[in-house]
Design a protein around this motif. Structure first.
Motif, short mmCIF file in Angstrom:
data_model
loop_
_atom_site.label_atom_id
_atom_site.label_comp_id
_atom_site.label_asym_id
_atom_site.label_seq_id
_atom_site.Cartn_x
_atom_site.Cartn_y
_atom_site.Cartn_z
N LEU A 168 0.84 -1.21 0.00
CA LEU A 168 0.00 0.00 0.00
C LEU A 168 0.87 1.26 0.00
N GLU A 169 1.98 1.18 0.72
CA GLU A 169 2.89 2.33 0.75
C GLU A 169 3.46 2.57 -0.66
N ILE A 170 3.78 1.50 -1.37
CA ILE A 170 4.36 1.64 -2.71
C ILE A 170 3.35 2.26 -3.68
N ILE A 171 2.13 1.70 -3.72
CA ILE A 171 1.19 2.16 -4.75
C ILE A 171 0.58 3.52 -4.45
N SER A 172 0.66 3.93 -3.17
CA SER A 172 0.06 5.24 -2.87
C SER A 172 1.09 6.36 -2.93
N HIS A 173 2.36 6.02 -3.12
CA HIS A 173 3.37 7.08 -3.11
C HIS A 173 3.13 8.06 -4.28
N PRO A 174 3.17 9.37 -3.98
CA PRO A 174 2.86 10.36 -5.03
C PRO A 174 3.78 10.29 -6.25
N ARG A 175 5.01 9.79 -6.08
CA ARG A 175 5.90 9.69 -7.25
C ARG A 175 5.74 8.36 -7.97
N LEU A 177 2.55 5.15 -8.36
CA LEU A 177 1.22 5.05 -8.97
C LEU A 177 0.27 6.11 -8.41
N ALA A 178 0.62 6.65 -7.27
CA ALA A 178 -0.12 7.78 -6.68
C ALA A 178 -1.60 7.48 -6.50
N LEU A 179 -1.92 6.27 -6.10
CA LEU A 179 -3.33 5.95 -5.85
C LEU A 179 -3.71 6.49 -4.46
N GLY A 180 -4.71 7.33 -4.43
CA GLY A 180 -5.14 7.93 -3.16
C GLY A 180 -5.89 6.92 -2.31
N ALA A 181 -5.98 7.21 -1.01
CA ALA A 181 -6.61 6.28 -0.07
C ALA A 181 -8.04 5.93 -0.49
N ARG A 182 -8.73 6.87 -1.13
CA ARG A 182 -10.12 6.58 -1.51
C ARG A 182 -10.20 5.68 -2.74
N HIS A 183 -9.05 5.40 -3.34
CA HIS A 183 -9.04 4.54 -4.53
C HIS A 183 -8.48 3.15 -4.23
N ILE A 184 -8.31 2.88 -2.94
CA ILE A 184 -7.79 1.57 -2.54
C ILE A 184 -8.74 0.99 -1.49
N THR A 185 -9.11 -0.26 -1.65
CA THR A 185 -9.95 -0.91 -0.63
C THR A 185 -9.32 -2.23 -0.22
N VAL A 186 -9.16 -2.41 1.08
CA VAL A 186 -8.66 -3.67 1.61
C VAL A 186 -9.83 -4.40 2.25
N SER A 187 -10.05 -5.63 1.81
CA SER A 187 -11.21 -6.37 2.30
C SER A 187 -10.75 -7.53 3.18
N THR A 188 -11.33 -7.61 4.38
CA THR A 188 -10.95 -8.69 5.29
C THR A 188 -12.18 -9.50 5.70
N CYS A 189 -11.91 -10.77 6.02
CA CYS A 189 -13.00 -11.61 6.50
C CYS A 189 -13.23 -11.38 7.99
N HIS A 204 -3.99 4.67 4.47
CA HIS A 204 -3.76 3.45 3.73
C HIS A 204 -4.95 2.82 3.03
N GLY A 205 -5.99 3.54 2.79
CA GLY A 205 -7.09 2.99 2.00
C GLY A 205 -8.30 2.62 2.83
N LEU A 206 -9.40 2.39 2.13
CA LEU A 206 -10.66 2.10 2.79
C LEU A 206 -10.68 0.66 3.28
N LEU A 207 -11.52 0.43 4.26
CA LEU A 207 -11.64 -0.93 4.79
C LEU A 207 -13.00 -1.51 4.41
N ALA A 208 -12.99 -2.74 3.93
CA ALA A 208 -14.24 -3.46 3.70
C ALA A 208 -14.20 -4.72 4.55
N ILE A 209 -15.33 -5.07 5.12
CA ILE A 209 -15.40 -6.29 5.93
C ILE A 209 -16.41 -7.22 5.28
N SER A 210 -15.99 -8.46 5.04
CA SER A 210 -16.92 -9.45 4.52
C SER A 210 -17.75 -9.93 5.71
#
Ligand code: SF4
Length: 342
Positions: A168-175, A177-189, A204-210
């Motif tokens: 998540l740190e890699i893909i959100s870094h501004p230099r 892929l610069a994906l903002g927290a609202r464009h990342i979702t981590v889903s956990t059971c 570090h992104g949105l949280l989804a719960i199954s």
């Protein structure tokens, strides 16, 4: 070492250790993620000797595409990793851009009853470079821009917590892929300790719960993890996340005929949520070949939806993605392995 697994800070550290200025790091990250170079010898604006050093120290290896299945709104990819392990990713074309659902582990130990992936025991965790590699492959080889990333493919991301956080740190870094927290979702059971840890990182992104059931009896039948972290404990951890991050938590709810789709269960779910900032996403079950579950009828889904609406719960019904391309997670891998064995 695969450079796609390196955070920006690690890259700076590498440069320091090699007596180089950290001011070179932006050129390297931009070369990798913006220009999508195929060789580290092509990093722009740094001298040849450093490019040669990078090329000898790092690999740019990506997962290998084994199979691609195109549907109307989805494309399913079966990737082989360097050790031959198979993982899946699904591209979903949506009005607001391309979303990529990626895998976080080879197999999964969570054994959810309705999930094809749960039938393959976990073999190993994916490394940060293997997580990033799924995105880079699609962007680089298929020239498709990915605007949203969802960790909802094979595996339980929080069972691979450290590698997922590094990714998540890699893909959100501004230099990068610069994906903002609202464009990342981590889903956990529902791994409660990791949810509480994740809640400390609002960037570090949105949280989804199954969730899939509002009561312990039904949920434990569907998801063995509920025996370790029952519904009340799980919802308390989710509330901590809402309070710490100021962001909604998504509750995923796959609709299974006569199992979790009774209006009484909708009311229980509404009571569980109360006035807190959750968003319920109702998902039509994607019927897989060998599992004994049936998708709820449209009438039952609508009745469930109505109860939630009447209770002022934010609720959406997800379009059924990918039933034509075996997009239920783990299904493509299962079909492919069956073909190989016949
Ligand atoms: S639903 Fe997710 S957590 Fe559960 S078995 Fe499948 S991949 Fe694992």
């Amino acid at each position: 070492m695969n450079i796609y697994g390196f955070t920006y800070a690690q890259l700076e550290e590498y440069l320091r250790q090699h007596g180089e200025k950290v001011s070179k790091a932006p050129f390297i990250y931009q070369g990798l993620y913006k220009k999508q170079i195929d060789s580290l010898l092509d990093v722009p604006d740094i001298r040849l000797s450093l490019r040669e050093q990078l090329a000898s120290d790092f690999s740019l290896a990506l997962p290998r595409l084994v199979q691609q299945t195109d549907g109307d709104d989805t494309v399913k990819f079966l990737f082989s990793l360097q050790d031959g392990s198979l993982i899946e990713a699904v591209l979903m074309r949506q009005a607001y851009g391309n979303s990529l659902c990626i895998s976080s582990q080879v197999g999964c130990n969570m054994a959810c009853a309705f999930c094809q992936s749960g039938r393959f025991k976990k073999v190993r965790n994916l490394q940060p470079a293997e997580l990033t590699g799924q995105i880079i492959y699609i962007q680089k080889r298929l020239h498709l821009a990915i605007s949203n990333v969802v960790l909802m493919g094979i595996g339980e991301p929080f069972d691979n917590y450290d590698n997922v956080m590094q990714f998540l740190e890699i893909i959100s870094h501004p230099r990068g892929l610069a994906l903002g927290a609202r464009h990342i979702t981590v889903s956990t059971c529902g791994l409660v300790p990791q949810i509480e840890q994740y809640a400390l990182h609002p960037s570090h992104g949105l949280l989804a719960i199954s969730l899939h059931a509002p009561d312990d009896e039904t949920r434990s039948r569907l998801m063995p993890i509920n025996r370790r972290y029952p519904v009340t404990q799980l919802m308390n951890a989710a509330r901590t996340c809402i309070q710490n991050t100021g962001k909604k938590v998504m509750l995923e709810y796959v609709m299974l005929q006569e199992i979790n789709d009774h209006p009484r269960q909708a009311q229980l779910l509404a009571d569980l949520i109360g006035a807190d900032d959750f968003h319920v996403n109702l998902i039509p079950y994607n019927e897989t070949q060998n599992l004994n579950f049936t998708q709820s009828s449209r009438e039952r889904i609508l009745a469930f939806y109505d109860v939630l609406k009447k209770n002022h719960i934010t609720v959406t019904m997800r379009r059924e993605f990918g039933s034509s391309v075996n997009a239920a997670c783990g299904q493509l891998r299962a079909d492919y392995e069956k073909q190989q064995n016949t």
